[in-house]
Enzyme design. Structure first.
Site, mmCIF file in Angstrom:
data_model
loop_
_atom_site.group_PDB
_atom_site.id
_atom_site.type_symbol
_atom_site.label_atom_id
_atom_site.label_comp_id
_atom_site.label_asym_id
_atom_site.label_seq_id
_atom_site.Cartn_x
_atom_site.Cartn_y
_atom_site.Cartn_z
ATOM 1 N N TYR A 1 3.088 1.578 -10.516
ATOM 2 C CA TYR A 1 3.480 1.277 -9.131
ATOM 3 C C TYR A 1 4.939 0.876 -9.168
ATOM 4 O O TYR A 1 5.365 0.098 -10.021
ATOM 5 C CB TYR A 1 2.633 0.108 -8.603
ATOM 6 C CG TYR A 1 3.063 -0.386 -7.243
ATOM 7 C CD1 TYR A 1 2.430 0.074 -6.094
ATOM 8 C CD2 TYR A 1 4.107 -1.311 -7.108
ATOM 9 C CE1 TYR A 1 2.824 -0.371 -4.838
ATOM 10 C CE2 TYR A 1 4.506 -1.755 -5.859
ATOM 11 C CZ TYR A 1 3.862 -1.284 -4.734
ATOM 12 O OH TYR A 1 4.259 -1.726 -3.498
ATOM 13 N N GLU B 1 8.068 2.840 -1.327
ATOM 14 C CA GLU B 1 6.969 2.540 -2.261
ATOM 15 C C GLU B 1 6.499 3.835 -2.914
ATOM 16 O O GLU B 1 6.180 4.797 -2.217
ATOM 17 C CB GLU B 1 5.820 1.893 -1.496
ATOM 18 C CG GLU B 1 4.679 1.453 -2.386
ATOM 19 C CD GLU B 1 3.498 0.940 -1.573
ATOM 20 O OE1 GLU B 1 3.248 -0.268 -1.569
ATOM 21 O OE2 GLU B 1 2.838 1.765 -0.923
#
Ligand code: ADP
Ligand code: MG
Length: 396
Positions: A116, A204
């Site tokens: 991530y 993101e």
């Protein structure tokens, strides 16, 4: 403002962020053609909606998954046909789901590890921050709650930006070494450049993947832009897809109103953000639930007030309206004119409580009195909140 993944991919390409080749399609035939152009065998078909969790989502017709890896262009076409025109429900869409009107066809990669990575504006520290985690492809809120030690944070200096040593540090925290650490660092730096030049609040990438060939690539993208900077981001504001947004908020933005839709049933029309916040608080204190935040601003025109009132009345959840105006610059007579015009146009059958105070209040009250509208006047915030909560609960 948010954008779709296929649009995010265009920005990735422009800023040199490594990502698999992809093409957007609006019909199954277009999807087939896009798949042939990209070339198989490994391809992925991805529903384009402004929500994450697509992979684990389910369509309302029972078809499972908004992300499918396929082997051929024929399969890509078939899967696209199953997604297009259907409503996808994920943990981020709410139970009503989102209509899929476009799919992204992208080259599939063989993944060995998913991470991530995000850059965002961290309000708690008033700084930009890069966030990384070894737990890629997962819901990051859950990771933060259950295993916070698996999340790494680097604050970014606002003028000097994300530094090479910080990129190396993040790559190392993810356990990356050698050429891969170098590739990851390059990707982080490119994302920072994209983030700052495009006035983002959030970029993101979940997952950031390592392929079996050792490449570091961005497989998913979620963007959020600062609405107040859109005036200088023409290319980005052109990417806006209003069909993905709350229609009440779209209408409000056309009239320059600050409106946020909420889940309650008491609509609020207020001037000034602070007063709007306190109005929502006081409604809750007295046992009610606000249906919206609405600040018509200090210098609203009659048309803006009327538009605001119509947006409120267009919300089927609204069971009562509280107008709370403390006229400083705002002229109470203009508020009255707007309310009267909108009520006459759309017909008002809901309980309406009005608290007017300040600039030109007598004229405002007189206009409302003479309008023949069925409304309840209130003195002060508490009185106003009690009256609207009582009116809504007795109507229920
Ligand atoms: P969402 O987060 O909405 O579920 P993602 O784009 O993250 O959508 O896709 C879900 C999963 O599908 C990813 O975690 C990844 O494992 C896989 N995936 C996505 N894109 C690709 C791709 N180009 N190649 C291979 N697998 C992919
Ligand atoms: Mg994802």
């Amino acid at each position: 403002m948010n954008i779709h993944e296929y649009q995010a991919k265009e920005l990735f390409e422009k800023f040199g962020v490594a990502t698999p080749q992809g093409k957007v399609a609006a019909t199954a035939e277009e999807a087939g053609a896009a798949a042939r152009e990209i070339g198989g065998p490994g391809l992925v078909v991805k529903a384009q909606v402004h929500a994450g969790g697509r992979g684990k989502g389910t369509f309302k017709n029972g078809f499972k998954g908004g992300v499918h890896v396929v082997d051929s262009a024929e399969q890509a076409q078939e899967i696209a046909g199953k997604m297009l025109g259907q409503t996808l429900v994920t943990h981020q869409t709410g139970p009503e789901g989102k209509l899929v009107s476009k799919v992204l066809i992208a080259k599939a990669v063989d993944i060995t590890k998913e991470f991530y990575f995000a850059i965002l504006f961290d309000r708690a520290s008033s700084r930009h921050a890069a966030i990384a985690s070894t737990e890629g492809g997962m819901n990051i809120e859950e990771v933060a709650e259950k295993t916070p030690e698996k999340i790494f944070k680097e604050f970014i200096h606002p003028t000097i930006g994300l530094q090479p040593y910080q990129c190396r540090k993040i790559a190392a925290s993810l356990g990356l070494k050698g050429a891969q650490a170098g590739q990851a660092g390059k990707l982080f730096a490119a994302l920072w450049n994209l983030y700052i030049k495009s006035d983002c609040c959030l970029v993101e990438v979940n997952p950031l993947a390592i392929t079996t060939e050792g490449q570091v690539v961005a497989l998913d993208a979620k963007f959020n832009f600062d609405d107040n900077a859109l005036y200088r981001q023409k290319d980005i504001s052109a990417m806006r897809d209003t069909t993905e947004e709350d229609p009440r908020e779209v209408a409000a933005s056309e009239f320059g109103l600050n409106y946020i839709g909420l889940d309650g049933n008491i609509a609020c029309l207020v001037n000034g953000a602070g007063l709007a916040m306190s109005t929502m608080d006081i409604i809750k204190i007295h046992g009610g639930e606000p249906a919206n935040f609405l600040d018509v601003g200090g210098g609203a025109s009659k048309d803006q007030v009327s538009a605001a009132f119509k947006i409120i009345l267009g919300d089927p959840n609204v069971k009562g309206i509280l107008v709370n105006i403390f006229g400083g610059i705002m002229d109470c007579a203009i508020i009255a004119d707007g309310i009267i015009a909108a009520s006459k146009e759309v017909g008002l059958s809901l309980p309406l409580v009005v608290r007017l105070e300040g600039n030109n209040v007598e004229a405002g009250k007189k206009k409302l009195d003479e309008s023949g509208l069925a409304l309840t006047s209130a003195e002060g915030l508490t009185d106003a909140a009690q009256k609207i909560v009582a009116a809504v609960s007795s109507a229920a």
